[in-house]
Design a protein around this motif. Sequence first.
Motif, mmCIF file in Angstrom:
data_model
loop_
_atom_site.group_PDB
_atom_site.id
_atom_site.type_symbol
_atom_site.label_atom_id
_atom_site.label_comp_id
_atom_site.label_asym_id
_atom_site.label_seq_id
_atom_site.Cartn_x
_atom_site.Cartn_y
_atom_site.Cartn_z
ATOM 1 N N ASP A 22 20.275 -11.574 7.520
ATOM 2 C CA ASP A 22 19.748 -10.462 8.315
ATOM 3 C C ASP A 22 20.734 -9.295 8.339
ATOM 4 O O ASP A 22 21.941 -9.496 8.391
ATOM 5 N N LYS A 26 18.895 -5.028 2.892
ATOM 6 C CA LYS A 26 17.825 -5.349 1.942
ATOM 7 C C LYS A 26 16.623 -4.408 2.060
ATOM 8 O O LYS A 26 16.143 -3.882 1.058
ATOM 9 N N LYS A 48 6.312 -7.342 1.833
ATOM 10 C CA LYS A 48 7.304 -7.842 2.786
ATOM 11 C C LYS A 48 6.913 -9.237 3.251
ATOM 12 O O LYS A 48 5.752 -9.498 3.523
ATOM 13 N N PHE A 49 7.909 -10.138 3.308
ATOM 14 C CA PHE A 49 7.677 -11.468 3.886
ATOM 15 C C PHE A 49 8.665 -11.697 5.023
ATOM 16 O O PHE A 49 9.856 -11.432 4.845
ATOM 17 N N PRO A 50 8.234 -12.209 6.181
ATOM 18 C CA PRO A 50 6.845 -12.487 6.474
ATOM 19 C C PRO A 50 6.006 -11.207 6.498
ATOM 20 O O PRO A 50 6.485 -10.166 6.905
ATOM 21 N N ARG A 52 3.669 -9.490 8.440
ATOM 22 C CA ARG A 52 3.295 -9.633 9.856
ATOM 23 C C ARG A 52 1.921 -9.047 10.160
ATOM 24 O O ARG A 52 1.484 -9.054 11.308
ATOM 25 N N LEU A 64 9.233 -15.041 16.078
ATOM 26 C CA LEU A 64 10.532 -14.416 15.792
ATOM 27 C C LEU A 64 11.029 -13.570 16.963
ATOM 28 O O LEU A 64 12.223 -13.485 17.214
ATOM 29 N N PHE A 79 5.202 -20.005 7.772
ATOM 30 C CA PHE A 79 5.871 -19.045 6.873
ATOM 31 C C PHE A 79 5.372 -19.264 5.439
ATOM 32 O O PHE A 79 5.109 -18.308 4.707
ATOM 33 N N ARG A 83 3.010 -16.888 2.739
ATOM 34 C CA ARG A 83 3.246 -16.517 1.330
ATOM 35 C C ARG A 83 2.029 -16.891 0.482
ATOM 36 O O ARG A 83 1.606 -16.124 -0.390
ATOM 37 N N ARG A 104 12.193 -10.576 0.815
ATOM 38 C CA ARG A 104 12.224 -12.008 1.170
ATOM 39 C C ARG A 104 11.092 -12.766 0.486
ATOM 40 O O ARG A 104 10.054 -12.200 0.159
ATOM 41 N N SER A 108 14.205 -17.580 1.449
ATOM 42 C CA SER A 108 14.492 -17.453 2.887
ATOM 43 C C SER A 108 13.866 -18.621 3.621
ATOM 44 O O SER A 108 14.435 -19.144 4.578
ATOM 45 N N PHE A 112 16.562 -20.539 5.921
ATOM 46 C CA PHE A 112 16.524 -20.418 7.389
ATOM 47 C C PHE A 112 16.063 -21.718 8.038
ATOM 48 O O PHE A 112 16.586 -22.119 9.076
ATOM 49 N N SER A 113 15.083 -22.403 7.424
ATOM 50 C CA SER A 113 14.588 -23.634 8.054
ATOM 51 C C SER A 113 15.598 -24.771 7.874
ATOM 52 O O SER A 113 15.809 -25.561 8.801
ATOM 53 N N GLU A 155 16.246 -10.479 17.114
ATOM 54 C CA GLU A 155 15.291 -11.549 16.804
ATOM 55 C C GLU A 155 15.953 -12.915 16.833
ATOM 56 O O GLU A 155 17.174 -13.052 16.833
HETATM 57 P P1 DGP Z 1 12.875 -9.762 8.341
HETATM 58 O O1 DGP Z 1 11.491 -9.248 8.671
HETATM 59 O O2 DGP Z 1 13.274 -9.565 6.898
HETATM 60 O O3 DGP Z 1 13.899 -9.315 9.350
HETATM 61 O O4 DGP Z 1 12.777 -11.389 8.471
HETATM 62 C C1 DGP Z 1 12.399 -11.991 9.632
HETATM 63 C C2 DGP Z 1 13.227 -13.197 9.982
HETATM 64 O O5 DGP Z 1 12.546 -14.370 9.577
HETATM 65 C C3 DGP Z 1 14.605 -13.286 9.376
HETATM 66 O O6 DGP Z 1 15.507 -13.746 10.394
HETATM 67 C C4 DGP Z 1 14.473 -14.308 8.290
HETATM 68 C C5 DGP Z 1 13.390 -15.202 8.801
HETATM 69 N N1 DGP Z 1 12.560 -15.787 7.738
HETATM 70 C C6 DGP Z 1 11.952 -15.135 6.736
HETATM 71 N N2 DGP Z 1 11.202 -15.972 6.010
HETATM 72 C C7 DGP Z 1 11.346 -17.198 6.585
HETATM 73 C C8 DGP Z 1 10.798 -18.477 6.293
HETATM 74 O O7 DGP Z 1 10.029 -18.663 5.362
HETATM 75 N N3 DGP Z 1 11.164 -19.505 7.127
HETATM 76 C C9 DGP Z 1 11.996 -19.321 8.185
HETATM 77 N N4 DGP Z 1 12.292 -20.370 8.945
HETATM 78 N N5 DGP Z 1 12.520 -18.121 8.474
HETATM 79 C C10 DGP Z 1 12.207 -17.083 7.687
#
Ligand code: DGP
Length: 227
Positions: A22, A26, A48-50, A52, A64, A79, A83, A104, A108, A112-113, A155
């Motif tokens: 974060d 990016k 953009k992922f996620p 939203r 989040l 998540f 995708r 992302r 990610s 992150f998980s 977040e």
């Molecule tokens: P962003 O919009 O790029 O700030 O991303 C949102 C947050 O979500 C960021 O802390 C990373 C997290 N993230 C993004 N994709 C995934 C995912 O697939 N799984 C998990 N657990 N977290 C994710």
Amino acid sequence: MASSSSSSSASRGAFIVFEGLDRCGKTTQVSRLVERLEKEGKTARLQKFPDRTTAIGQMIDAYLRSKADMDDRAIHLLFSANRWECAAAIRRDLANGITIIADRYAFSGIAFSAAKGLPFDFCLNPDTALPLPDITLYLTLSPIIASQRAAFGEERYETDQMQRSTRQQFALVAQEVVKRHGENRWREVDANGGIEEVGDRIWGLLAPLLEEGQGGGLKREVGELWV
Ligand code: DGP
């Protein structure tokens, strides 16, 4: 505009993914890249992922922003579902010559998980067979600089501990990409420095792929992630 049918002489668009911790810069770089590609006469789309904007994306957004709680496995699968709901559009646009720049992706998802303690394989499996990026650029930035940037901490995952574990998981993700898909698919980019300086580094790394596209070299099919 890109043509709506892909003729045998036309090359497809490139699928370029940006990853990083974060506040690594990016999102700024992704938008600049889309602008630069369009100036050069290419059609490019930012994904953009996620994402939203969808119904699933709104559930992720609430999670989040700590407006909703959810089981770790359940949110992981959401998540991934987010995708998957975009996968067909990505394949269609690539076939129509549009370059997709993703902010992302599944990497990610794992990092992150898994940083929260879920098994690595559980984190990887739901994204199997998603469109395979041609290249993923992993932006690296000193964690101290990232945590001092505006809005860090707003977040759920924006804590020093979470970012540290996520960085360790990203290193394992990078190894997995290289092992399964080859070393050209994952590139680290030093994101320390000015916006233009980092942008030029990125452009330099992408040049071979973009030139391949111009020469019609991107005719090979889009692959499947982890397959
Ligand atoms: P962003 O919009 O790029 O700030 O991303 C949102 C947050 O979500 C960021 O802390 C990373 C997290 N993230 C993004 N994709 C995934 C995912 O697939 N799984 C998990 N657990 N977290 C994710």
